[in-house]
Design a protein around this motif. Structure first.
Motif, mmCIF file in Angstrom:
data_model
loop_
_atom_site.group_PDB
_atom_site.id
_atom_site.type_symbol
_atom_site.label_atom_id
_atom_site.label_comp_id
_atom_site.label_asym_id
_atom_site.label_seq_id
_atom_site.Cartn_x
_atom_site.Cartn_y
_atom_site.Cartn_z
ATOM 1 N N LEU A 289 -7.586 -1.392 -11.024
ATOM 2 C CA LEU A 289 -7.445 -0.276 -11.950
ATOM 3 C C LEU A 289 -6.516 -0.657 -13.105
ATOM 4 C CD1 LEU A 289 -6.885 2.740 -9.506
ATOM 5 C CD2 LEU A 289 -9.026 1.930 -10.479
ATOM 6 N N SER B 112 -2.009 6.999 -11.257
ATOM 7 C CA SER B 112 -0.904 7.954 -11.261
ATOM 8 C C SER B 112 -1.005 8.881 -10.052
ATOM 9 C CB SER B 112 -0.910 8.758 -12.564
ATOM 10 O OG SER B 112 -2.126 9.456 -12.707
ATOM 11 N N ARG C 78 -3.165 5.231 6.473
ATOM 12 C CA ARG C 78 -2.099 4.230 6.357
ATOM 13 C C ARG C 78 -0.848 4.654 7.117
ATOM 14 N NH1 ARG C 78 -2.495 3.161 -0.125
ATOM 15 N NH2 ARG C 78 -4.130 1.581 -0.105
ATOM 16 N N LEU D 178 -2.730 9.248 -6.403
ATOM 17 C CA LEU D 178 -3.654 8.246 -5.875
ATOM 18 C C LEU D 178 -2.998 7.319 -4.856
ATOM 19 C CD1 LEU D 178 -5.872 7.148 -8.893
ATOM 20 C CD2 LEU D 178 -6.303 8.879 -7.137
ATOM 21 N N SER D 179 -3.806 6.919 -3.881
ATOM 22 C CA SER D 179 -3.391 5.921 -2.895
ATOM 23 C C SER D 179 -3.932 4.575 -3.342
ATOM 24 C CB SER D 179 -3.975 6.278 -1.514
ATOM 25 O OG SER D 179 -3.360 7.426 -0.993
ATOM 26 N N VAL D 180 -3.033 3.642 -3.622
ATOM 27 C CA VAL D 180 -3.454 2.338 -4.141
ATOM 28 C C VAL D 180 -2.696 1.221 -3.427
ATOM 29 C CG1 VAL D 180 -4.037 3.220 -6.440
ATOM 30 C CG2 VAL D 180 -1.707 2.433 -5.969
ATOM 31 N N THR D 181 -3.012 -0.026 -3.809
ATOM 32 C CA THR D 181 -2.263 -1.176 -3.312
ATOM 33 C C THR D 181 -1.783 -1.975 -4.520
ATOM 34 O OG1 THR D 181 -3.531 -1.243 -1.266
ATOM 35 C CG2 THR D 181 -2.428 -3.279 -1.903
ATOM 36 N N TYR E 3 -3.992 8.022 2.561
ATOM 37 C CA TYR E 3 -2.573 8.148 2.896
ATOM 38 C C TYR E 3 -2.394 8.384 4.397
ATOM 39 C CZ TYR E 3 2.108 10.152 3.112
ATOM 40 O OH TYR E 3 3.406 10.416 3.453
ATOM 41 N N TYR F 23 -8.044 -2.331 2.316
ATOM 42 C CA TYR F 23 -8.609 -3.344 1.446
ATOM 43 C C TYR F 23 -7.480 -4.088 0.727
ATOM 44 C CZ TYR F 23 -11.249 -5.485 -2.290
ATOM 45 O OH TYR F 23 -11.785 -6.391 -3.151
ATOM 46 N N VAL G 100 -4.780 -2.852 -6.879
ATOM 47 C CA VAL G 100 -5.959 -3.252 -6.133
ATOM 48 C C VAL G 100 -6.546 -2.056 -5.377
ATOM 49 C CG1 VAL G 100 -6.771 -4.792 -4.303
ATOM 50 C CG2 VAL G 100 -4.928 -5.526 -5.824
ATOM 51 N N THR G 101 -7.865 -1.837 -5.538
ATOM 52 C CA THR G 101 -8.541 -0.864 -4.682
ATOM 53 C C THR G 101 -9.885 -1.433 -4.257
ATOM 54 O OG1 THR G 101 -9.919 0.359 -6.268
ATOM 55 C CG2 THR G 101 -7.588 1.003 -6.147
ATOM 56 N N TYR G 102 -10.471 -0.845 -3.259
ATOM 57 C CA TYR G 102 -11.799 -1.212 -2.756
ATOM 58 C C TYR G 102 -12.830 -1.127 -3.873
ATOM 59 C CZ TYR G 102 -15.956 -0.650 0.288
ATOM 60 O OH TYR G 102 -17.173 -0.768 0.913
ATOM 61 N N ALA H 263 -7.778 10.335 -1.663
ATOM 62 C CA ALA H 263 -6.394 9.868 -1.747
ATOM 63 C C ALA H 263 -5.587 10.363 -0.553
ATOM 64 C CB ALA H 263 -5.754 10.337 -3.053
ATOM 65 N N ALA I 41 0.835 -1.193 0.000
ATOM 66 C CA ALA I 41 0.000 0.000 0.000
ATOM 67 C C ALA I 41 0.869 1.241 0.000
ATOM 68 C CB ALA I 41 -0.909 -0.008 1.229
ATOM 69 N N GLY I 42 0.478 2.219 -0.793
ATOM 70 C CA GLY I 42 1.236 3.465 -0.822
ATOM 71 C C GLY I 42 0.565 4.486 -1.712
ATOM 72 N N ARG I 43 1.166 5.633 -1.754
ATOM 73 C CA ARG I 43 0.668 6.688 -2.618
ATOM 74 C C ARG I 43 1.658 6.867 -3.762
ATOM 75 N NH1 ARG I 43 -0.271 12.535 -0.084
ATOM 76 N NH2 ARG I 43 2.000 12.479 -0.018
#
Lengths: 563, 315
Positions: A307, A311, B35, A314-317, B32, B66, A301-303, B28, A272-274
């Protein structure tokens, strides 16, 4: 779980008008812009923000009623709009804003976040705080005070410098109190010219100058009826249209600092990160830092589902194809794109924020992206005098000092320069004993740690590096500066001798520098090539204005006093 | 799940963000923050007030971790004066999303008959909310607590940090907050100290409603207008509720009412409204010219009263 609101909405579906739908669509698609305001107590900054909020109908009736009823009214107007933003009790009593306050309003086009920062001298740290997240800086300049002083006040220079230091993409000068100078174009033109000159010197690439009266409401939200000579945007029009830097950040090389590892069961392991910069897609080859292992992005991966691409910001996994060693504080970058610098030694511009001074040799915690390391202060290269912008030697930094500092960290950091990317070049310094946040730093670049460099660094440390000063066509100033430096017991040479051809100047300068002699020239014309070479040789100690150079002599004097 | 989600007509997340709408940007940022706090604190907890802001914060927590579950418990400070609809909603919702729920009450004060009539609103809040919260945090050994406070709610909150530092006594010192730059949050603590983390700092009331709508997040039905029995007391529309004692001459009337924010039954005023759906609430809100905390009796005790509560440890 079935929600109680859904059935209600189903029933009401038909009743919702197309118009309101459009309105809602519009609101959902608003962009967000963050701006900061810098100005001193008397510049009318709180009134300006109050005016923006009031005229965009962002003030609630009960809030307005409460300030109407307030015993305090410093404005001279019917309602003191500045009270809308002065939050804390102590500030209300003292009549000054002493901390960063965040304000919100929106128009049909954008949602705005204002970081309202105090402009009083000792609060440089608050201005830096507000500026760190801003897309736009509004520097407030009092037209009346300018007229009285005949030049920009030191505080306006300071505010503009901090905006440039923190690399706020756009800077707008709001020339306030135009009502007090009879809305005269000449006054505006003069301020405007001086501000543009300053902006140029500071290397600001996007500036705008707008004449306003916050008190009377001219050119803030409503276009002024009294300044028909002005054709530019109102302040609000400017804020609604200033370009956002999203695209630029998304176009850069991928930077994905890992915040934490998500591992809900044995089957899934995600990072997980931005996304701080660039873009990521499934199938992309990525390299883990510091391990250097290369793997492929399996999915984003997102809730809300996977995707196809994501870019900045965004905060994604991210799920990876291979089981590789990767955890918080480490980073994913694209295999084929430019890699970040990886070095434990770096130099950075520091804004010191604590009463306890920073000193050479001391150790702090540095938090950079998601990585926290120990970092010791190897050397303070120079302190910036934010009045004159001159550079001065220093072995300690006091609260609100700004300086270039060399650090050596316990582990390498993976960074881009702050000029390239704010998120990847910024760090905060934390006192390891008190845990206070004591400083903010903007990375300029890695420090090469070769033997020669450290020898030179040692040399510079004990014998302050000499400067190169080019005072174009000002022979008298050159002589005066030369005498001042000599008077202070240090060496300086004027390089105007026609026997030294222009092409040899950089080499001559280099020789002088090694001998710790300041070179001064008042030659009328130097080519771009020569200038570039001189800058390279003299580095940060290349000055071209009398104002900067004026700071040199006292520097030398104070060094003399120190022995 | 049937929804009338507007956002579904446009892909929620677009390829290569050339533009980002404000809700995406806020989301977003909040993910962040959540987390960061979970990564750096030993034992975080989320203060769950059952209100609309809590509902948004909870959804953001689901998103942040998630496909994992929310990695911290929810803490509700129950004053015993909460609306029954809130308690039902709380229990059902926590169960539905599989979250661990801690309910804490200052039983000693409740048994002692603490009430706003007996103690005044200030002292009542101090006992049933502030004290209770500090006790719960201490008992749980929590070093960080997520709160749903927003900076646009009230003047003293405009200067609040995302990471709000509290000393070992749980107190907030407005003069001694850590500078907060970029998105680099300082989570370092000494024993006994704690940090309140506010992931919704930059959201406004309108953002909250828009997000609830775009995401179809369930909220307590009290937010929707309905015929409800109420009396007008001291300029505030007070819903008739269990344990309420009518004053001489008070006659409950039926009115179309909804709550704009949820708190304790005696101290939270309702507003007259016809808004029965989220879009109607938003429509009403846009035309609204009164701030949401105005319906709260506690803010008007004296000038700057929210600031005083915060210094003592209230959110």
């Amino acid at each position: 779980m079935s929600s109680p609101n859904q059935s209600r909405e189903m029933q009401q579906e038909d009743l919702q008008s197309q118009r309101f739908r459009q309105f809602l669509d519009g609101h959902l698609e608003q962009e967000m812009l963050r701006f900061t305001t810098a100005g001193s107590v008397d510049d009318g900054k709180s009134t300006l923000i109050g005016r923006l909020l009031h005229d965009t109908r962002s003030v609630y009736e009960d809030q307005l009623a409460s300030i109407r009823a307030s015993r305090v009214n410093r404005s001279g107007g019917a309602v003191d709009l500045s009270l809308l933003t002065d939050g804390l009790k102590a500030e209300r009593e003292q009549g000054i804003t002493i901390d960063v306050a965040y304000r919100y309003f929106s128009t049909a086009r954008r949602k705005f976040i204002i970081a309202d920062t105090p402009g009083h001298e000792q609060y440089t740290r608050n201005m830096a705080t507000g500026a760190s997240t801003a897309d736009v800086a509004i520097v407030l300049i009092d037209a009346k005070a300018f007229q009285r002083a005949g030049e920009l006040l030191p505080q306006s220079r300071r505010h503009t410098y901090i905006a440039s230091l923190l690399r706020i993409p756009h800077v707008v000068a709001a020339i306030n109190k135009m009502d007090l100078v009879d809305y005269r174009a000449e006054v505006f033109d003069e301020v405007s010219a001086e501000f543009s000159e300053l902006a140029k010197r500071l290397g600001l690439s996007s500036i705008e100058v707008i004449p306003v009266s916050a008190l009377a409401g001219d050119n803030v939200v409503e276009r002024s009826q009294k300044m028909d000579w002005y054709n530019g945007p109102t302040l609000l029009e400017y804020l609604e249209t200033a370009p956002l830097a999203l695209r630029e950040a998304a176009d850069g090389p991928l930077r994905f600092p890992v915040q934490l590892v998500v591992r809900p069961n044995a089957e899934f392991r995600g990072f997980a990160g931005r996304i701080e910069r660039g873009e990521v897609r499934p199938g992309m080859r990525v390299r883990a830092l510091p391990s250097g292992r290369v793997t492929t992005v399996k999915s984003i991966v997102t809730y809300d589902g996977e995707l196809p691409a994501a870019s900045f910001p965004l905060s994604v996994t991210l799920e990876l194809e291979d089981e590789i060693d990767l955890s918080r504080g480490e980073m994913l970058v694209a295999e084929t794109q430019m890699a970040p610098h990886a070095s434990p030694c770096f130099r950075a511009m520091v804004v010191w924020m604590h009463e306890q001074p920073m000193s050479e040799g001391r150790c702090y915690l540095a938090k950079h992206t998601t990585r926290t390391v120990r970092a010791s202060v190897r050397r303070i290269r120079y302190r910036v005098d934010i009045q004159s912008l001159g550079h001065h030697p220093a072995s300690q930094l006091q609260m609100n000092d700004i300086a270039e500092v060399e650090f050596a960290a316990s582990l390498p950091l993976f960074f881009d320069t702050y000029a390239d990317n704010r998120e990847m070049g910024a760090l905060i310094l934390i006192d390891p004993v008190t845990n206070a946040t004591v400083g903010a730093a903007m990375i300029l670049g890695p420090v090469e740690d070769t033997e020669e460099d450290s020898a030179l660094a040692e040399y510079g440390r004990h014998e302050q590096a000499a400067a190169m000063v080019w005072l174009q066509g000002r022979r008298d100033d050159a002589v005066r500066l030369h005498d001042d430096i000599r008077h202070a017991g240090h060496a300086a040479v004027i390089l105007d001798d026609p026997w030294i051809p222009e092409a040899s100047l950089p080499a001559a300068m280099r020789a002088l520098q090694l001998a710790n002699v300041t070179g001064i020239s008042s030659r009328t014309d130097l080519t771009e090539t020569t200038l570039a070479q001189l800058r390279e040789v003299a580095g940060d100690r290349f000055y071209t204005t009398a104002e900067d150079a004026a700071g040199l002599a006292p520097t030398w004097r104070s060094m003399e006093e120190q022995g | 799940m049937t929804t009338d989600r507007i956002a579904s007509e446009v892909p929620a997340k677009q390829l290569h963000q050339e533009r980002l709408n404000h809700l995406q940007a806020l989301e977003a940022e909040s993910l962040y923050i959540l987390r960061e706090a979970v990564a750096e604190f030993a034992r975080p907890v989320m203060l769950y007030s059952i209100g609309k802001d809590s509902s948004v914060m909870l959804r953001l927590a689901q998103k942040a971790f998630y496909p994992g579950k929310i990695p911290f418990p929810l803490l509700h400070i129950d004053t015993s004066y909460k609306f029954p609809e809130m308690i039902t909603f709380r229990d059902e919702y926590a169960r539905a999303i599989g979250a661990e729920l801690i309910v804490h009450r200052n039983e000693a004060a409740i048994a002692g008959g603490a009430s706003p009539w007996k103690l005044g609103t200030q002292n009542c809040c101090a006992a049933l909310k502030t004290r209770s919260l500090l006790d719960a945090l201490e008992q749980g050994g929590f070093d960080a607590a997520f709160g749903g406070a927003r900076r646009d709610e009230e003047k003293s909150r405009a200067k609040e940090r995302v990471y709000s530092f509290r000393d070992a006594a749980g107190q907030w010192d407005p003069k001694n907050q850590r500078p907060e730059l970029w998105s680099l949050y300082n989570s370092r603590l000494r024993k006994g100290e704690s940090i309140r983390v506010f992931p919704l700092s930059n959201w406004t009331e309108l953002d909250i409603w828009l997000y609830l709508y775009a995401e179809q997040i369930p909220i307590v039905p009290l937010y929707y207008a309905e015929e409800r029995e109420a009396v007008i007391r001291g300029g505030m529309i007070t819903l008739v509720h269990p344990g309420m004692q009518l004053l001489p001459g008070e006659r409950p009337q039926k009115m179309m009412l909804r709550m704009r924010s949820l708190g304790c039954m005696p101290c939270t005023g309702a507003i007259r409204s016809q808004a029965e759906t989220l879009p109607q609430i938003i429509e009403e809100l846009i035309g609204f010219r009164r701030s949401e905390r105005e319906g709260r009796a506690i803010d008007h005790d004296e000038e700057g009263s929210m600031e005083l509560k915060k210094r003592e440890g209230y959110f």
